[in-house]
Design a protein around this motif. Structure first.
Motif, PDB file in Angstrom:
ATOM      1  N   PRO A 184       0.784  -1.172  -0.082  1.00 18.32           N
ATOM      2  CA  PRO A 184      -0.171   0.071  -0.109  1.00 18.32           C
ATOM      3  C   PRO A 184       0.858   1.268  -0.066  1.00 18.32           C
ATOM      4  CG  PRO A 184      -0.074  -1.106   2.195  1.00 18.32           C
ATOM      5  CD  PRO A 184       0.352  -2.024   1.267  1.00 18.32           C
ATOM      6  N   LYS A 200      -8.149   1.386  -1.913  1.00 15.87           N
ATOM      7  CA  LYS A 200      -7.802   0.504  -0.750  1.00 15.87           C
ATOM      8  C   LYS A 200      -9.165   0.053  -0.141  1.00 15.87           C
ATOM      9  CE  LYS A 200      -6.167   1.511   3.945  1.00 15.87           C
ATOM     10  NZ  LYS A 200      -5.533   2.438   4.949  1.00 15.87           N
ATOM     11  N   ASN A 204      -9.606  -4.942  -1.051  1.00 19.11           N
ATOM     12  CA  ASN A 204      -9.269  -5.547   0.317  1.00 19.11           C
ATOM     13  C   ASN A 204      -9.206  -6.902   0.525  1.00 19.11           C
ATOM     14  OD1 ASN A 204     -11.883  -6.139  -0.267  1.00 19.11           O
ATOM     15  ND2 ASN A 204     -12.675  -4.467   1.132  1.00 19.11           N
TER      16      ASN A 204
END
Length: 398
Positions: A184, A200, A204
């Protein structure tokens, strides 16, 4: 007849679908691979009207409900355990929503198109990695509620989709995989804050590529192509995730037994929306040492009957939303009920109703209000329960 193959070309498999069209086939086509995956396609007059099985069947059903039928609150959609016991549980649930007027014809048709299209795409991908067997089977014949999309169109669209997917270099990537962020911090350095937060939230590890395409209301190929650079750069990766759990609750329908009744004694079922009628039949039948199950909700009757496999069924002719004719016809399409006596409960003496019920598969009739002698006569006639087997000191009262 089951056909076994080592490996085959996609065209070989599709030829089986086309044979069903030519034969105007009624029944199902079962396909299974060596990895344990199974797909079932249901035909009516040579056209595919439904498909089930494959990978993530629960996800697929819930995803299409959210995408196509947004007016239905999935969180309030509580299903009975018995409703998913039979192979085509997903079709029955969709059919019930349609008959209850919770979804319209267009939504029903779109649901079918999406489901069949996804399962055909799965098959196209599995052809290159697994051996297959398939079998034509007529033990279950589903009713065609709406005029179906042409099977030839289904096949052509699948071939086009698979060609585009392969051409994009995705042949080895299943849409059932889930993208998840691997790095990330690297993503945060390369995109804006808004894009980062959106990615994000979406990638996931909880949504498959099929799920993401539905949530974003975009083509599956477009969604996957947009994520592919992240995979190549090591920012994200694809992982396998399990199927979702359906929101289930136990059925409130119960089996009733006379104390001392043995489990191997006959089981009688009564489907009537009137609790009073069901209770009267319960008292008569259990007094004879026979097991009994009463069902008042016609929309969930079929899976309950399949689970319990009664030896004889009393069926009300007139019920809300679904009538006895339709249920009788559905039961006759299931192999275990081919020879089960189905006794129609009716308040009508009309010859038309009796003839029509016979056409739909009814065995016999009883006029309402039901009486003890009528019921015992039916039990004796179809289950060979003689008077000598009845309790001698029986005292009946309502």
């Amino acid at each position: 007849m089951v056909i076994q193959l080592e490996f085959m070309e996609l065209d070989t498999l599709l030829s089986e679908f086309k044979k069903c069209i030519q034969l105007q086939y009624n029944g199902k086509l079962d396909i299974q691979d060596t990895q344990g995956n199974k797909w079932t396609f249901y035909y009516h007059l040579g056209q595919i009207i439904w498909a089930t099985g494959g990978i993530h069947p629960h996800r697929r059903w819930l995803r299409n409900i959210a995408l196509i039928c947004p007016q239905i609150d999935i969180n309030k959609l509580v299903l009975k355990n018995e409703e998913i016991l039979i192979e085509y549980w997903d079709y029955l649930l969709l059919e019930n929503l349609y008959y209850r007027q919770k979804i319209n014809k267009t939504q029903f048709n779109n649901f079918v198109v999406n489901t069949v299209g996804e399962l055909l795409f799965d098959l196209a991908q599995q052809v290159n990695v697994s051996a297959f067997s398939w079998e034509l089977n007529q033990d279950t014949i589903l009713k065609a509620i709406l005029s179906s999309t042409s099977t030839n169109i289904f096949i052509q669209e699948m071939q086009n989709s698979w060609y585009d997917w392969s051409k994009a270099g995705l042949a080895n990537f299943s849409p059932h995989l889930s993208p998840v962020l691997k790095n990330p911090e690297k993503l945060k350095e390369t995109v804006s804050t808004t894009v980062y937060q959106n990615l994000k939230r979406l990638i996931n590890g909880k949504n498959t590529l099929w799920d993401l395409a539905a949530k974003m209301q975009q083509n599956i190929l477009a969604v996957t192509n947009s994520l592919y650079p992240l995979i190549n750069e090591g920012i994200a990766e694809f992982i396998e995730i399990p199927d979702l759990q359906l929101p289930l609750q136990k059925s409130q329908q119960n089996c009733y037994y006379k104390p001392g009744t043995k489990d191997n004694n006959p089981l009688i079922a009564c489907l009537d929306d009137s609790l009073q009628v069901s209770k009267i039949l319960e008292r008569i039948i259990t007094s004879e040492g026979i097991r009994f199950i009463g069902i008042q909700e016609p929309l969930i009757a079929l899976p309950i009957l399949v689970e319990n496999k009664p030896d004889l069924i009393f069926l009300d002719l007139i019920m809300p939303l679904v009538n006895g004719y339709e249920i009788c016809q559905q039961l006759r399409r299931i192999a275990i009920f081919n020879k089960t006596p189905i006794i129609i409960l009716t308040s009508s003496d009309g010859a038309f109703d009796r003839v029509r019920a016979k056409v739909f598969g009814a065995t016999d009739f009883i006029n309402k209000p039901v009486e003890r002698d009528q019921i015992l006569e039916i039990l004796n006639k179809y289950l060979q329960i003689g008077e000598t087997e009845h309790p001698q000191n029986f005292a009946w009262s309502y």
